[in-house]
Design a protein around this motif. Structure first.
Motif, PDB file in Angstrom:
ATOM      1  N   VAL A   4     -20.913  11.808 -39.958  1.00  0.00           N
ATOM      2  CA  VAL A   4     -20.662  11.774 -38.518  1.00  0.00           C
ATOM      3  C   VAL A   4     -19.348  11.048 -38.236  1.00  0.00           C
ATOM      4  O   VAL A   4     -19.061  10.011 -38.843  1.00  0.00           O
ATOM      5  CB  VAL A   4     -21.836  11.121 -37.742  1.00  0.00           C
ATOM      6  N   ILE A   5     -18.562  11.631 -37.350  1.00  0.00           N
ATOM      7  CA  ILE A   5     -17.383  10.950 -36.809  1.00  0.00           C
ATOM      8  C   ILE A   5     -17.647  10.715 -35.324  1.00  0.00           C
ATOM      9  O   ILE A   5     -18.154  11.606 -34.620  1.00  0.00           O
ATOM     10  CB  ILE A   5     -16.097  11.778 -37.027  1.00  0.00           C
ATOM     11  N   ILE A   6     -17.333   9.513 -34.877  1.00  0.00           N
ATOM     12  CA  ILE A   6     -17.477   9.155 -33.462  1.00  0.00           C
ATOM     13  C   ILE A   6     -16.075   8.937 -32.902  1.00  0.00           C
ATOM     14  O   ILE A   6     -15.275   8.219 -33.499  1.00  0.00           O
ATOM     15  CB  ILE A   6     -18.321   7.866 -33.303  1.00  0.00           C
ATOM     16  N   ILE A   7     -15.786   9.593 -31.776  1.00  0.00           N
ATOM     17  CA  ILE A   7     -14.485   9.392 -31.125  1.00  0.00           C
ATOM     18  C   ILE A   7     -14.716   8.587 -29.854  1.00  0.00           C
ATOM     19  O   ILE A   7     -15.391   9.047 -28.933  1.00  0.00           O
ATOM     20  CB  ILE A   7     -13.797  10.731 -30.773  1.00  0.00           C
ATOM     21  N   GLY A   8     -14.169   7.374 -29.821  1.00  0.00           N
ATOM     22  CA  GLY A   8     -14.322   6.517 -28.647  1.00  0.00           C
ATOM     23  C   GLY A   8     -15.010   5.212 -29.004  1.00  0.00           C
ATOM     24  O   GLY A   8     -15.828   5.160 -29.926  1.00  0.00           O
ATOM     25  N   SER A   9     -14.654   4.138 -28.256  1.00  0.00           N
ATOM     26  CA  SER A   9     -15.194   2.821 -28.620  1.00  0.00           C
ATOM     27  C   SER A   9     -15.592   1.998 -27.398  1.00  0.00           C
ATOM     28  O   SER A   9     -15.484   0.784 -27.395  1.00  0.00           O
ATOM     29  CB  SER A   9     -14.153   2.055 -29.438  1.00  0.00           C
ATOM     30  N   GLY A  10     -16.054   2.687 -26.363  1.00  0.00           N
ATOM     31  CA  GLY A  10     -16.673   1.995 -25.236  1.00  0.00           C
ATOM     32  C   GLY A  10     -18.147   1.760 -25.551  1.00  0.00           C
ATOM     33  O   GLY A  10     -18.569   1.890 -26.710  1.00  0.00           O
ATOM     34  N   PRO A  11     -18.960   1.445 -24.540  1.00  0.00           N
ATOM     35  CA  PRO A  11     -20.392   1.199 -24.786  1.00  0.00           C
ATOM     36  C   PRO A  11     -21.103   2.386 -25.435  1.00  0.00           C
ATOM     37  O   PRO A  11     -21.984   2.202 -26.267  1.00  0.00           O
ATOM     38  CB  PRO A  11     -20.951   0.929 -23.383  1.00  0.00           C
ATOM     39  N   TYR A  33      -6.131   3.394 -30.033  1.00  0.00           N
ATOM     40  CA  TYR A  33      -5.291   2.206 -30.261  1.00  0.00           C
ATOM     41  C   TYR A  33      -5.748   1.037 -29.402  1.00  0.00           C
ATOM     42  O   TYR A  33      -5.500  -0.117 -29.713  1.00  0.00           O
ATOM     43  CB  TYR A  33      -3.820   2.539 -30.012  1.00  0.00           C
ATOM     44  N   GLN A  34      -6.441   1.363 -28.284  1.00  0.00           N
ATOM     45  CA  GLN A  34      -6.993   0.279 -27.458  1.00  0.00           C
ATOM     46  C   GLN A  34      -8.508   0.457 -27.419  1.00  0.00           C
ATOM     47  O   GLN A  34      -9.021   1.352 -26.754  1.00  0.00           O
ATOM     48  CB  GLN A  34      -6.414   0.342 -26.038  1.00  0.00           C
ATOM     49  N   TYR A  35      -9.212  -0.375 -28.167  1.00  0.00           N
ATOM     50  CA  TYR A  35     -10.665  -0.213 -28.234  1.00  0.00           C
ATOM     51  C   TYR A  35     -11.334  -0.791 -26.977  1.00  0.00           C
ATOM     52  O   TYR A  35     -10.736  -1.558 -26.224  1.00  0.00           O
ATOM     53  CB  TYR A  35     -11.221  -0.887 -29.504  1.00  0.00           C
ATOM     54  N   GLY A  36     -12.595  -0.381 -26.774  1.00  0.00           N
ATOM     55  CA  GLY A  36     -13.407  -1.030 -25.740  1.00  0.00           C
ATOM     56  C   GLY A  36     -13.537  -0.299 -24.423  1.00  0.00           C
ATOM     57  O   GLY A  36     -14.362  -0.655 -23.593  1.00  0.00           O
ATOM     58  N   GLY A  37     -12.713   0.730 -24.204  1.00  0.00           N
ATOM     59  CA  GLY A  37     -12.848   1.522 -22.985  1.00  0.00           C
ATOM     60  C   GLY A  37     -12.536   0.755 -21.706  1.00  0.00           C
ATOM     61  O   GLY A  37     -11.820  -0.247 -21.703  1.00  0.00           O
ATOM     62  N   GLN A  38     -13.103   1.244 -20.594  1.00  0.00           N
ATOM     63  CA  GLN A  38     -12.799   0.693 -19.266  1.00  0.00           C
ATOM     64  C   GLN A  38     -13.218  -0.770 -19.115  1.00  0.00           C
ATOM     65  O   GLN A  38     -12.661  -1.497 -18.297  1.00  0.00           O
ATOM     66  CB  GLN A  38     -13.508   1.518 -18.183  1.00  0.00           C
ATOM     67  N   LEU A  39     -14.203  -1.207 -19.912  1.00  0.00           N
ATOM     68  CA  LEU A  39     -14.692  -2.581 -19.753  1.00  0.00           C
ATOM     69  C   LEU A  39     -13.667  -3.625 -20.199  1.00  0.00           C
ATOM     70  O   LEU A  39     -13.801  -4.804 -19.869  1.00  0.00           O
ATOM     71  CB  LEU A  39     -15.999  -2.787 -20.529  1.00  0.00           C
ATOM     72  N   MET A  40     -12.630  -3.188 -20.899  1.00  0.00           N
ATOM     73  CA  MET A  40     -11.589  -4.140 -21.306  1.00  0.00           C
ATOM     74  C   MET A  40     -10.764  -4.614 -20.113  1.00  0.00           C
ATOM     75  O   MET A  40     -10.075  -5.615 -20.184  1.00  0.00           O
ATOM     76  CB  MET A  40     -10.671  -3.515 -22.367  1.00  0.00           C
ATOM     77  N   THR A  41     -10.839  -3.879 -18.997  1.00  0.00           N
ATOM     78  CA  THR A  41     -10.113  -4.298 -17.791  1.00  0.00           C
ATOM     79  C   THR A  41     -11.068  -4.856 -16.735  1.00  0.00           C
ATOM     80  O   THR A  41     -10.681  -5.089 -15.602  1.00  0.00           O
ATOM     81  CB  THR A  41      -9.327  -3.114 -17.180  1.00  0.00           C
TER      82      THR A  41
END
Length: 305
Positions: A4-11, A33-41
């Motif tokens: 399995v490959i997962i694309i994306g690193s938010g919740p 390149y910027q992990y964590g999605g919208q919650l990083m802001t």
């Protein structure tokens, strides 16, 4: 060959990583390149269960990331350049290198549309918000300005009146796009005021939002509106450019998943989080669908074997 490959690193992506790793599927996660999605802001999150005093968005994502690593999920901070879902194994291209996988979990999220003002970017999380249900609580007895004219804007404005003393809706025309019923509800609400034929030219405040500068599109008159918070409700854009023409998308370009499932139009490809959810858009619902996608991936691989 990856299981399995997962694309994306938010919740959604990191929850899927935790579950697939614990199922011994040895997931590879392309975080971007910027992990964590919208919650990083996002600054304070008070509605994620288990954190009585609340938690900072980046702290929550860092914790999820460490938890995924603890179960040996392989996290790669690179962007995916392209995917090929027309054949098995699926192909994922990163930095010019092609990875092959039996299954794919898409958790690329969505971005709230913004006006593109430097001040708006600088004050995000300091009075500028794109989520009424996330941040409305912080504006008890305060004044809010909001941009938007559709159903979701009216819904969010009405929700904000539970907390705010006043909500001023700024709209570039003299009539709304929202449905008649939503317009009536907003127009009848004594806490909602409308600023017609106007656009926001700047968000005012050094350390936090103190107001907005407006320009009337008919008269060109410039004015300032004092407010404690500035909310944007002009829609979201799901990050689905990689999948156009390969997966079934709706009119707004969100990935269509089967009812009560995260399965997409291509068997073996699953979608979780805001990339397939235009309705709830919460960290907790994204995490929930990440779990669903992981469990469905595990069952799909068992059935294939």
């Amino acid at each position: 060959m990856e299981n399995v490959i997962i694309i994306g690193s938010g919740p959604a992506g990191l929850t899927a990583a935790i579950y697939t790793a614990r199922a011994n599927l040895n997931p590879m996660v392309f975080e971007g390149y910027q992990y964590g999605g919208q919650l990083m802001t996002t600054t304070e999150i008070e509605n994620f269960p288990g954190f009585e005093e609340g938690i900072q968005g980046p702290d929550l994502m860092s914790g999820m990331r460490e938890q995924a690593k603890r179960f040996q999920a392989r996290l790669v901070q690179k962007d995916v350049e392209s995917v090929n879902l027309s054949q098995l194994p699926f192909q994922v291209v990163v930095d010019g290198e092609t990875y092959e996988t039996k299954t794919l979990i898409i958790a690329t999220g969505a971005n709230a549309k913004m006006l593109g003002l430097p001040s708006e970017k600088r004050l995000i999380g300091r009075g500028v918000s794109t989520c009424a249900t996330c941040d409305g609580f912080f504006y008890r007895e305060k004044e809010i300005a909001m941009v938007g004219g559709g159903d979701s804007a009216m819904e969010e404005a009405i929700f904000l009146t539970k907390f705010a003393s006043k909500v001023s809706i700024i709209h570039r025309r003299d009539q709304l796009r929202a449905s008649k019923i939503m317009q009536e509800r907003a127009l009848k609400n004594p806490k909602i005021a409308f600023v017609w034929n106007s656009v926001v030219e700047d968000v005012l405040g050094a350390e936090k939002v103190e107001g907005v500068r407006l320009r009337n599109v008919k008269t060109n008159e410039v004015s300032a509106l004092r407010c404690d918070g500035f909310f944007l409700a002009i829609g979201h854009a799901p990050n689905t450019a990689l999948f156009e023409g390969q997966l079934e998308l709706d009119e707004q370009k969100y990935i269509i998943t089967k009812p009560k499932s995260t399965a997409t139009s291509v068997p073996g490809v699953f979608a979780a989080g805001d990339v397939q959810d235009s309705k709830y858009r919460q960290a907790i619902t994204a995490a929930g669908t990440g779990c669903m996608a992981a469990l469905e991936t595990e069952r799909y691989l068992e059935a294939q074997e």
